[in-house]
Design an enzyme around this catalytic site. Structure first.
Site, PDB file in Angstrom:
ATOM      1  CE  LYS A   8       0.408   2.088   4.078  1.00 55.92           C
ATOM      2  NZ  LYS A   8       0.704   1.612   5.382  1.00 55.92           N
ATOM      3  CG  ASP A 123      -1.833   0.351   7.457  1.00 57.13           C
ATOM      4  OD1 ASP A 123      -2.631   1.281   7.481  1.00 57.13           O
ATOM      5  OD2 ASP A 123      -0.637   0.449   7.147  1.00 57.13           O
TER       6      ASP A 123
HETATM    7  C1  LIG Z   1       1.285   4.766   9.099  1.00 53.01           C
HETATM    8  C2  LIG Z   1       0.217   3.854   8.558  1.00 53.01           C
HETATM    9  O1  LIG Z   1       0.808   2.680   8.040  1.00 53.01           O
HETATM   10  C3  LIG Z   1      -0.469   4.578   7.394  1.00 53.01           C
HETATM   11  O2  LIG Z   1      -1.234   3.723   6.606  1.00 53.01           O
HETATM   12  C4  LIG Z   1      -0.778   3.440   9.604  1.00 53.01           C
HETATM   13  O3  LIG Z   1      -1.325   4.587  10.223  1.00 53.01           O
HETATM   14  C5  LIG Z   1      -0.185   2.507  10.633  1.00 53.01           C
HETATM   15  O4  LIG Z   1      -0.754   1.269  10.459  1.00 53.01           O
HETATM   16  P1  LIG Z   1      -0.127  -0.095  11.039  1.00 53.01           P
HETATM   17  O5  LIG Z   1       1.292  -0.217  10.618  1.00 53.01           O
HETATM   18  O6  LIG Z   1      -1.089  -1.177  10.695  1.00 53.01           O
HETATM   19  O7  LIG Z   1      -0.095   0.223  12.559  1.00 53.01           O
HETATM   20  P2  LIG Z   1      -0.257  -0.779  13.796  1.00 53.01           P
HETATM   21  O8  LIG Z   1       0.611  -1.970  13.588  1.00 53.01           O
HETATM   22  O9  LIG Z   1      -1.702  -0.972  14.062  1.00 53.01           O
HETATM   23  O10 LIG Z   1       0.336   0.142  14.943  1.00 53.01           O
HETATM   24  C6  LIG Z   1       1.699   0.278  15.215  1.00 53.01           C
HETATM   25  C7  LIG Z   1       1.822   1.426  16.200  1.00 53.01           C
HETATM   26  O11 LIG Z   1       1.597   2.686  15.536  1.00 53.01           O
HETATM   27  C8  LIG Z   1       0.871   3.572  16.343  1.00 53.01           C
HETATM   28  N1  LIG Z   1      -0.398   3.946  15.674  1.00 53.01           N
HETATM   29  C9  LIG Z   1      -0.868   3.227  14.607  1.00 53.01           C
HETATM   30  C10 LIG Z   1      -2.018   3.621  13.948  1.00 53.01           C
HETATM   31  C11 LIG Z   1      -2.703   4.764  14.416  1.00 53.01           C
HETATM   32  N2  LIG Z   1      -3.809   5.180  13.808  1.00 53.01           N
HETATM   33  N3  LIG Z   1      -2.231   5.445  15.479  1.00 53.01           N
HETATM   34  C12 LIG Z   1      -1.086   5.068  16.103  1.00 53.01           C
HETATM   35  O12 LIG Z   1      -0.672   5.712  17.071  1.00 53.01           O
HETATM   36  C13 LIG Z   1       0.669   2.864  17.667  1.00 53.01           C
HETATM   37  O13 LIG Z   1       1.750   3.231  18.515  1.00 53.01           O
HETATM   38  C14 LIG Z   1       0.781   1.401  17.307  1.00 53.01           C
HETATM   39  O14 LIG Z   1       1.224   0.616  18.384  1.00 53.01           O
HETATM   40  N1  LIG Z   2       4.044 -11.134   7.087  1.00 47.57           N
HETATM   41  C1  LIG Z   2       4.895 -10.194   7.562  1.00 47.57           C
HETATM   42  N2  LIG Z   2       5.686  -9.500   6.726  1.00 47.57           N
HETATM   43  C2  LIG Z   2       6.525  -8.542   7.193  1.00 47.57           C
HETATM   44  N3  LIG Z   2       6.647  -8.210   8.488  1.00 47.57           N
HETATM   45  C3  LIG Z   2       5.866  -8.849   9.371  1.00 47.57           C
HETATM   46  C4  LIG Z   2       4.970  -9.861   8.949  1.00 47.57           C
HETATM   47  N4  LIG Z   2       4.310 -10.301  10.035  1.00 47.57           N
HETATM   48  C5  LIG Z   2       4.785  -9.604  11.079  1.00 47.57           C
HETATM   49  N5  LIG Z   2       5.735  -8.733  10.707  1.00 47.57           N
HETATM   50  C6  LIG Z   2       6.437  -7.784  11.604  1.00 47.57           C
HETATM   51  O1  LIG Z   2       5.983  -6.468  11.300  1.00 47.57           O
HETATM   52  C7  LIG Z   2       7.065  -5.536  11.381  1.00 47.57           C
HETATM   53  C8  LIG Z   2       6.758  -4.353  10.478  1.00 47.57           C
HETATM   54  O2  LIG Z   2       6.944  -4.773   9.155  1.00 47.57           O
HETATM   55  P1  LIG Z   2       6.118  -4.160   7.934  1.00 47.57           P
HETATM   56  O3  LIG Z   2       6.887  -4.486   6.707  1.00 47.57           O
HETATM   57  O4  LIG Z   2       4.696  -4.582   7.995  1.00 47.57           O
HETATM   58  O5  LIG Z   2       6.251  -2.612   8.293  1.00 47.57           O
HETATM   59  P2  LIG Z   2       5.646  -1.359   7.585  1.00 47.57           P
HETATM   60  O6  LIG Z   2       5.537  -1.621   6.112  1.00 47.57           O
HETATM   61  O7  LIG Z   2       6.453  -0.171   8.000  1.00 47.57           O
HETATM   62  O8  LIG Z   2       4.218  -1.288   8.222  1.00 47.57           O
HETATM   63  P3  LIG Z   2       3.095  -0.167   8.050  1.00 47.57           P
HETATM   64  O9  LIG Z   2       3.254   0.474   6.706  1.00 47.57           O
HETATM   65  O10 LIG Z   2       1.851  -1.009   8.143  1.00 47.57           O
HETATM   66  O11 LIG Z   2       3.321   0.768   9.185  1.00 47.57           O
HETATM   67  C9  LIG Z   2       8.292  -6.333  10.982  1.00 47.57           C
HETATM   68  O12 LIG Z   2       9.447  -5.852  11.607  1.00 47.57           O
HETATM   69  C10 LIG Z   2       7.948  -7.749  11.437  1.00 47.57           C
HETATM   70  O13 LIG Z   2       8.515  -8.005  12.707  1.00 47.57           O
END
Ligand SMILES: C[C@](O)(CO)[C@H](O)COP(=O)(O)OP(=O)(O)OC[C@H]1O[C@@H](n2ccc(N)nc2=O)[C@H](O)[C@@H]1O
Ligand SMILES: Nc1ncnc2c1ncn2[C@@H]1O[C@H](COP(=O)(O)OP(=O)(O)OP(=O)(O)O)[C@@H](O)[C@H]1O
Length: 293
Positions: A8, A123
């Site tokens: 995404k 997300d």
């Molecule tokens: C930055 C984005 O990826 C944009 O799409 C999202 O807002 C975050 O989505 P995500 O990675 O699925 O986030 P999560 O894994 O649910 O949350 C990780 C951490 O980000 C913070 N978090 C996330 C989403 C949100 N609306 N508010 C937050 O403050 C929280 O500290 C949470 O513990």
């Molecule tokens: N299927 C998976 N693929 C990648 N990471 C995973 C998975 N399941 C759990 N994780 C954990 O999620 C953490 C975040 O990885 P991810 O690649 O989803 O981050 P991100 O793209 O920055 O997330 P977001 O954009 O949702 O904030 C990784 O460090 C890993 O420990």
């Protein structure tokens, strides 16, 4: 069953404020990309995960292979078990929703209601819906928008950024807002905790005349332009490249030095929602480990 789990990419990300539970209210417009993981799922009495690096920028050491993997948790949530063979192409901790994409693909394949994955991550519903999406609340209230056709060019740095730290930095900075048309309220916060991001943005703007914007919470940067428009088209003619094809759409990648950092430059395009379905053909060619170093 082969599932497509597209990355995404946020186009606009506005943070409205912090809720009492510490999570943040957001307004997000996001697309999904031909840059995608694939999840091969076969029924089995117990769940197992096998990971394959489908692109040289993927650091498998940071992806769990146990019940904490979001794809495993998605399967568990709907009361299913099976073998999951995940070919990772989405950069880890890149702000492109890698884990959420894999979980979303599993939930989509089983036709789970969009609210199912909310406890796996903010997300997950957005990734389950795929295509061009509007998200509100903490990101879990999603609405499908008409497909948006665009070419994007990504810069993948050799480091990730943790989402929670970026939201905490946004609070510490007093909740900054971004007036740009392609706004990302988290960009200043991500640059505050990872100064190399600011250096990369400045170097990329000097090189192309256009400023790339942070994807989600980073660390990936994105231009909503083709590499050719940015004057970077020739970069793909030399050096080690990776090539992925999803539903006939190419993802091309090459190495680039920016701000003294080795980054991956990836050109891809938006993936229509209908192609985030089990029947879509996906293939990838990656260079050998020696070439990708
Ligand atoms: C930055 C984005 O990826 C944009 O799409 C999202 O807002 C975050 O989505 P995500 O990675 O699925 O986030 P999560 O894994 O649910 O949350 C990780 C951490 O980000 C913070 N978090 C996330 C989403 C949100 N609306 N508010 C937050 O403050 C929280 O500290 C949470 O513990
Ligand atoms: N299927 C998976 N693929 C990648 N990471 C995973 C998975 N399941 C759990 N994780 C954990 O999620 C953490 C975040 O990885 P991810 O690649 O989803 O981050 P991100 O793209 O920055 O997330 P977001 O954009 O949702 O904030 C990784 O460090 C890993 O420990």
């Amino acid at each position: 069953m082969r599932l497509v789990a597209p990355a995404k990419l946020t186009r606009t990300l506005r943070v409205l404020g912090r809720r009492a539970d510490g999570l943040h209210e957001v307004e997000i417009e996001a697309v999904h990309l031909a840059l995608a993981d694939t999840v091969d799922l076969a029924p089995a009495p117990a769940t197992t995960i096998d990971l394959v690096a489908g692109a040289p920028w993927v650091d498998l050491a940071r992806v769990p292979t146990d019940a904490t993997n979001l794809a495993w948790r998605a399967l568990e949530l709907i009361g299913e078990t099976g073998t999951l063979a995940i070919t990772k192409r989405i950069p880890v901790e890149g702000g492109l929703g890698g884990g959420s994409a894999d979980a979303g693909a599993v939930l989509r394949a089983f036709g789970a209601p969009l609210a199912t994955g909310r406890h796996l991550g903010a997300d997950v519903a957005l990734c389950q819906l795929a295509g061009h999406v509007d998200a509100r609340g903490i990101g879990e209230q999603v609405m499908a928008l008409d497909d948006l056709d665009a070419v994007v060019t990504l810069i993948v740095p050799p480091f990730g950024v943790a989402t929670g730290s970026v939201y905490r930095a946004w609070d510490a900075l007093g909740g900054p807002h971004d007036d740009d048309e392609v706004a990302n309220d988290l960009e200043a916060a991500a640059c505050a905790i990872e100064p190399r991001l600011g250096a990369l943005i400045a170097a990329a703007e000097r090189r192309t005349g256009r400023r790339p914007r942070l994807a989600g919470s980073g660390s990936t940067l994105a231009w909503w332009h083709s590499a050719g428009t940015l004057g970077l088209g020739d970069e793909f003619a030399r050096g080690p490249a990776a090539h992925v094809t999803v539903g006939g759409d190419d993802v091309r990648a090459t190495r680039l030095m920016l701000a003294d950092l080795p980054v991956w430059l990836i050109e891809t395009r938006t993936l229509p929602r209908a192609l985030a379905s089990p029947a879509t053909e996906v293939s990838s060619e990656t260079p050998s480990a020696g070439e990708s170093a």
